[in-house]
Design an enzyme around this catalytic site. Structure first.
Site: not given
Lengths: 437, 437
Positions: A7, A9-10, A12, A101, A125, A132, A186, A201
């Site tokens: 939990c 940044t993403v 959250g 990734k 995704e 995107i 970062e 990616k």
């Protein structure tokens, strides 16, 4: 029910969508998306954004053993604990959604195979190009296309830094510090700026596009750490924008994968993708050129992509795609690779040469001997900040030539006494022509 | 098995994918996609591109009565026979795929309801923005987003004409003739250039984005037929690009739908969408701004979108989406509409005024009386080609103001003797700011 592991940044942002927006999601998608666990060892962020305490859980095994949980969202990152979470979840018969990734680029074949063995699916995704919906575009939107190229700006940190260099004339170091201050880089930005994140990616996306199990260690990777603001400015003067491009391309039955700082024309559709935004161009045999644009990172933008996966998995659509589509890395062969030295491109070359009679003749002779044709040449004023006081910059634009020719010529040029050892070479990437047929 | 009704340009492209590429499609998607019928009254095109004769069929009833046919692709166009094909197919329990934007914008509620009643689905990816998988992006990629705006360049003919005007300095009439010669405009281009085609598309897409059953006759539509090359050039000088924008936007619980020639900044991501290409920007509460780019028309590009639908329908994924997603027009309420006069925008105004003392004062006074604040004003040299010899052009840029104010001011201005009756007003559309939350 859903369990979310990690939990930050993403995580959250995702937890927020699954709690605060839950009524709206039900009304729109018709699905019950109950979040049952938020697994972490630290709940400061979860608390700060108001995720209900009763969801907090520190024991992953409890999640794995809970038959109500059908979806595990892995947002831990990295290759160790994250791999554990994903493998164990798949083995426990749970669908997995991940933004990782590095994990999929490294262990894609194994993990997709494990999912298939356990009759579940993986949604990823959010692993490529943030918000995107590029994975859906490749696997569903372009389904009937033979895709032969993929050009992407897929790292928002690098794109922000390069945009600052272009727009503000900042040095790389200053732009990096600014990105860190803005939270767009970062504290340790290595994986972003050295191009590895983009390499992850392009590996994942190329596998989905080309129907080969593309390998991370076959990506030729150059980062942006050594980009000199002087070249950025000269490029701008000539109508070029510098971008870190991630390229996957087929040449007949061979594949080329590369990440490289590149000059593209200001008229190129990717040239206007600025700041932290990402963009991906796909070239299909039926549709021609399509491009997709959006935020490459951030809590809610990335959560948007995770949310799209949640809907697909919860509705059963993801499983259908996972069962039918044959371009997942566990179902495909490893490709043959184009020799990197054979990949052709125009080039920007900058040499520092002594201001002597005959030096240009020497340079152009070496280029000609290596089958490099010159499309433009320009001798610049000596730079104020140049340490080698007696040298002047010589900028050369070449016609399309093989990378091997450029490398051989540079090796030869460096042996010349009048030419400085530091030679800058940047591919100049033309807009790929469509091949609709 | 699949039946294709209407084998013109797009039908031909689709038939080609389903015959020539059938082995590749099986290998990639895992699906058997047998084309059983090509229904038309004339097979010249089918023959020209090599579609096998044994598929040709002139009797639609044979298709409707064939239980093997599960998918009917309607590519007839128009509102009469096409509606018959779609209604009868749905009633016969067949899934329908269509590229017919006029049909869905006009009879969407009825046809989606009929599909639901018969437990089948409608695929219509090709109805909006040609080869761009925008329907999938809205319904799947952006699934967890509350979308509050949609800005699109969705008519390739208009975009090609405007691009020619911008790049080549051509008049509208000359650019239109060029587009017709290139096959990029119909012999009768009315529906394209008058904005109605864009209106169809914005109606369909807005319904999917906002969760309202948006109505075609509530779209405020202005076409490009009266665009003067002089304004295009002045716009270019000021850093603006002219585009025919199709806009769907929510203001609280009200919706505004409009199609209008608009100036956008050259820095706007939509500004670089040139020639026959389309682009659509979506703004979601989680993901922020995403944009989608590709060919808006053409045989194979459009067939690519139809192909994506075929895969979705044949795999069963489309049915899941059709059953779960709640934003189809048969399931939603009609919206309340924003009064068009309340929609705010900056404006470009061009007046022809007599070259007299006091005329600028008169103009600015009338604008001020209608609450219009001026951000720039410029008096131009008299035009060589101006018929009103004594008049000179006065160009005004306004700050954001309601359309009602502009309309009222123009009405007032026209009453002034020193001001010509022909007053040009073009909205200047700023890039919409993201509202991520």
């Amino acid at each position: 029910m859903i369990a979310l592991v990690g939990c930050g940044t993403v995580g959250g942002g995702t937890a927020l969508l699954l709690t605060r927006d839950i009524k709206f999601l039900k009304e729109k998608t018709g699905l019950e998306l109950g979040l049952k666990y938020v697994v972490d060892i630290n709940f400061d962020n979860a608390r700060a954004i108001g995720i209900p305490e009763e969801l907090y859980e520190t024991d992953l095994n409890k999640v794995l053993n809970d038959p109500e949980v059908t979806i595990v969202i892995e947002l831990v990152g990295g290759l160790t604990f994250a791999k554990d979470v994903v493998s164990k979840s798949l083995s426990a018969g749970k669908n997995v959604i991940t933004a990782n990734k590095a994990l999929l680029a490294t262990f894609g074949e194994e993990l997709f195979g494990l999912a298939r063995k356990n009759s579940v699916s993986i949604g990823f995704e959010a692993s490529c190009a943030g918000g995107i919906p590029i994975v859906k575009a490749i696997t569903e939107g372009m389904a009937v296309n033979r895709i032969d190229a993929l050009y992407g700006i897929v790292n928002g940190t690098c794109n922000y830094i390069l945009t600052q260099m272009i727009d503000q004339g900042m040095s790389y170091n200053k732009a990096l510090k600014g990105a860190q201050a803005q939270g767009l880089a970062e504290a340790d930005p290595t994986l972003d700026v050295n191009g590895m994140d983009s390499a992850h990616k392009i590996t994942i996306m190329s596998s989905l596009c080309f129907g080969y199990n593309c390998e991370l260690d076959r990506v030729s990777v150059t980062g942006i750490e050594n980009i000199d603001i002087y070249d950025v400015k000269l490029g701008t003067e000539m109508g070029y924008t510098i971008k870190l491009l991630a390229i996957g391309e087929t040449y007949g039955d061979k594949v080329s994968l590369r990440v490289q700082p590149s000059f593209i024309s200001n008229q190129h559709p990717l040239a206007k993708i600025s700041g932290p935004f990402n963009g991906v161009s796909l070239y299909g045999h039926a549709v021609g050129h399509t491009m997709y644009y959006g935020r490459g990172a951030g809590d809610l933008p990335t959560a948007s992509a995770i949310g799209a996966d949640i809907i697909s998995v919860a509705s059963g659509a993801q499983k259908i795609l996972f069962d039918n589509y044959k371009y997942w890395p566990d179902l495909t062969q490893k490709p043959s690779y184009m020799d990197q030295s054979e990949v052709e491109s125009a080039y920007y070359l900058r040499l520092n040469v002594e201001d002597h009679i005959g030096v240009t003749a020497t340079v152009t002779k070496i280029l000609a001997e290596n089958s490099i044709s010159i499309s433009g040449i320009s001798q610049k004023e000596a730079r104020f900040d140049e340490k080698e006081q007696k040298s002047i910059p010589l900028v050369i634009l070449t016609h399309k030539t093989a990378k091997g020719n450029i490398d051989a010529a540079i090796k030869k040029l460096k042996k010349e006494q009048m030419i400085s050892k530091k030679i800058v070479s940047i591919p100049v990437i033309a807009q790929k022509s469509e091949n609709i047929k």
